[in-house]
Design an enzyme around this catalytic site. Sequence first.
Site, PDB file in Angstrom:
ATOM      1  CE  LYS A  52      -2.313  22.675 -22.959  1.00 32.77           C
ATOM      2  NZ  LYS A  52      -3.347  23.099 -23.564  1.00 32.77           N
ATOM      3  CD  GLN A  96      -5.367  20.513 -25.640  1.00 31.87           C
ATOM      4  OE1 GLN A  96      -5.105  21.159 -24.361  1.00 31.87           O
ATOM      5  NE2 GLN A  96      -4.851  21.115 -27.125  1.00 31.87           N
ATOM      6  CG  ASP A 119      -6.592  26.670 -22.915  1.00 28.79           C
ATOM      7  OD1 ASP A 119      -5.567  26.775 -22.416  1.00 28.79           O
ATOM      8  OD2 ASP A 119      -7.139  26.612 -22.642  1.00 28.79           O
TER       9      ASP A 119
HETATM   10  N1  GUN Z   1      -5.502  23.430 -28.760  1.00 30.63           N
HETATM   11  C1  GUN Z   1      -4.185  23.923 -29.786  1.00 30.63           C
HETATM   12  N2  GUN Z   1      -3.252  25.522 -28.804  1.00 30.63           N
HETATM   13  C2  GUN Z   1      -4.179  24.839 -27.155  1.00 30.63           C
HETATM   14  C3  GUN Z   1      -4.440  25.687 -26.588  1.00 30.63           C
HETATM   15  O1  GUN Z   1      -3.577  26.277 -25.787  1.00 30.63           O
HETATM   16  N3  GUN Z   1      -5.348  25.506 -25.315  1.00 30.63           N
HETATM   17  C4  GUN Z   1      -6.395  25.022 -25.132  1.00 30.63           C
HETATM   18  N4  GUN Z   1      -7.411  24.499 -24.403  1.00 30.63           N
HETATM   19  N5  GUN Z   1      -6.525  24.018 -26.492  1.00 30.63           N
HETATM   20  C5  GUN Z   1      -5.187  23.979 -27.674  1.00 30.63           C
END
Ligand code: GUN
Length: 293
Positions: A52, A96, A119
């Site tokens: 990211k 996350q 998200d």
């Molecule tokens: N863990 C797995 N996929 C994601 C996601 O798209 N966003 C976040 N914040 N955590 C994750």
Amino acid sequence: MILLDGKKISAEVKAEIKIEVDKLRESGGKIPHLAAVLVGTDGASETYVGSKVRSCEEVGFRSSLIRMEAATKEDELMKVIEGLNNNPDVDGFIVQLPLPKHINEENVTKAILPEKDVDGFHPVNVGRMTLGQPSYISATPYGIIQMLEKYNIETSGKHCVVVGRSNIVGRPMSILMSQTSKFANCTVTLCHSRTKDLASFTRMADILIVALGKAEFVTADMVKDGAIVIDVGITRVADASKKSGYTIKGDVKFDEVAPKCSYITPVPGGVGLMTVASLMKNTLLSAKKEIYK
Ligand code: GUN
């Protein structure tokens, strides 16, 4: 069989975002800023957050990575979230997941301001998405819709079977595919761990979206000829022949399923890359205040 190439499509999406960022820079506008909070040192989460941050650089965004120890208390994390909510310099942020067991993910999700929840996990965004109102759509379902769109895949009236009912992928995916929009309009069946005779449902799918997290679970006998198969799984499987000690597998046994499909996503190189590109798209929407005016 046509491969749904996440590498190519995500690069296209990111290139489109970069053009907009360049325009913002030239006109003296604010450069979008995404922050990510990582609690602990889970290997897969490190990889995802790293990708990211790298994508932010690629599209010209600013990014901040806030690392916190695995032993961080919930109220300490809440203070960081409050700081990000109140920081006008940060357009959007993510925490996350998964979080260490002693932290309640629901409390954390609810603490993020819906306006900065790129998200799309906050109940307000999930509710707005469900009602077809402007919202941040969580990145994986959004990425899958964009893939269908970029390949101009006809979905209307088709039977879409989603396997997995997670809040992040399966459930929102099932809702989106039932909506009256161009790359949706499906009849949707949502299957999960308690579904009896799962294969009888997957075999009926014109579009099969699998988000189970079980490596190579879907075999050729579970798939109809000509189906469109979207594989959301990313599982690390031990592999002594690899330097890393693991290899990445999807939820679909690609080699035997692919020849039966009209379209299929590979793993890696499929949905995972689209997820990150969609997060960038949500961050741009946030910086431009396009969802919450
Ligand atoms: N863990 C797995 N996929 C994601 C996601 O798209 N966003 C976040 N914040 N955590 C994750």
